[in-house]
Enzyme design. Structure first.
Site, PDB file in Angstrom:
ATOM      1  N   ALA A  92       8.113   5.906  28.462  1.00  0.00           N
ATOM      2  CA  ALA A  92       8.159   7.360  28.656  1.00  0.00           C
ATOM      3  C   ALA A  92       7.727   7.778  30.044  1.00  0.00           C
ATOM      4  O   ALA A  92       7.838   8.949  30.409  1.00  0.00           O
ATOM      5  CB  ALA A  92       7.279   8.038  27.602  1.00  0.00           C
ATOM      6  N   ASP A  93       7.255   6.846  30.853  1.00  0.00           N
ATOM      7  CA  ASP A  93       6.740   7.170  32.174  1.00  0.00           C
ATOM      8  C   ASP A  93       7.738   6.713  33.248  1.00  0.00           C
ATOM      9  O   ASP A  93       7.418   5.955  34.143  1.00  0.00           O
ATOM     10  CB  ASP A  93       5.378   6.499  32.378  1.00  0.00           C
ATOM     11  CG  ASP A  93       4.692   6.947  33.657  1.00  0.00           C
ATOM     12  OD1 ASP A  93       4.998   8.047  34.145  1.00  0.00           O
ATOM     13  OD2 ASP A  93       3.848   6.189  34.169  1.00  0.00           O
ATOM     14  N   VAL A  94       8.965   7.194  33.114  1.00  0.00           N
ATOM     15  CA  VAL A  94      10.013   6.790  34.045  1.00  0.00           C
ATOM     16  C   VAL A  94       9.919   7.636  35.309  1.00  0.00           C
ATOM     17  O   VAL A  94      10.049   8.849  35.272  1.00  0.00           O
ATOM     18  CB  VAL A  94      11.409   6.928  33.394  1.00  0.00           C
ATOM     19  CG1 VAL A  94      12.487   6.543  34.390  1.00  0.00           C
ATOM     20  CG2 VAL A  94      11.484   6.063  32.156  1.00  0.00           C
TER      21      VAL A  94
END
Length: 102
Positions: A92-94
């Site tokens: 989720a931390d793209v």
């Protein structure tokens, strides 16, 4: 949970699972993840390959690596999208620091 994010053994598991995902989906030509060195990894220390590349937002540098920067970026995002749709968890931390063109 936040505590799980701080457990590097769990993070190592996730990295190895992602590497397996790439192999099973025949995506190793499009993407990779660092190899984990289990014998040097603990709950507080994650030891892995260092991958050197350029940011996905640095189109000038990408153009020095490939003749088709747009296609390279699209392939990378397609790999990420496939992982979101098929894996039990997703990254989720793209951001540009987590996605490099090698």
């Amino acid at each position: 949970s936040m505590l799980e994010e701080l457990d590097f053994k769990l993070e190592a598991n996730n990295m190895e699972e992602f590497r397996t995902f790439l192999k099973l989906n025949e995506l190793t030509e499009q993407a990779t993840a660092p190899k984990v060195y289990r014998d040097l990894t603990t709950k507080k220390v994650l030891t892995m390959d260092r991958l050197r590349g350029v940011s996905m937002t640095d189109t000038e540098s990408i153009a020095k690596i490939t003749n088709d920067p747009e296609s390279t970026i699209i392939k990378a995002l397609n790999v990420w999208t496939t992982s979101v749709m098929t894996m039990p968890w997703f990254h989720a931390d793209v951001h540009a620091g987590n996605l490099l063109v090698l």
